[in-house]
Design a protein around this motif. Structure first.
Motif: not given
Length: 96
Positions: A46-51
């Motif tokens: 939710n915060a970064h999209e790509l992890i």
């Protein structure tokens, strides 16, 4: 369950390039895929999209299975699997 869009080869390559300099934000340890890990992955997506997710353990097939289960639980897509690292992507919802 909503149908997730399939990423094109170009999108996957672009996401891999973006993920190159990222550090893992979720760690999966000896207890495997737990509810806490799924919640933490949801928060990170939710915060970064790509992890990046680090999966500890020496069994390659087990790491791939964990990646597939984590993607199914979060609605993310596995962009890349290198050694003990998984790169996950889920487009951020616009309603936030």
């Amino acid at each position: 369950m909503e149908k997730k869009p399939v990423l094109s080869k170009q999108e996957i390559l672009a996401l891999r390039a973006r993920a190159h300099h990222l550090n893992p934000v979720v760690m999966i340890g000896q207890h495997g895929l737990t509810e806490a890990v799924i919640r933490e992955t949801e928060t990170a997506l939710n915060a970064h999209e790509l992890i990046k997710v680090r999966v500890l353990g020496d069994e390659r097939d087990e790491r791939l299975l964990i990646g597939e289960e984590l993607c199914a639980a979060t609605g993310a897509q596995l962009v890349q699997h290198i050694g003990k690292l998984l790169v996950l992507y889920r487009e951020r919802a616009d309603d936030e």
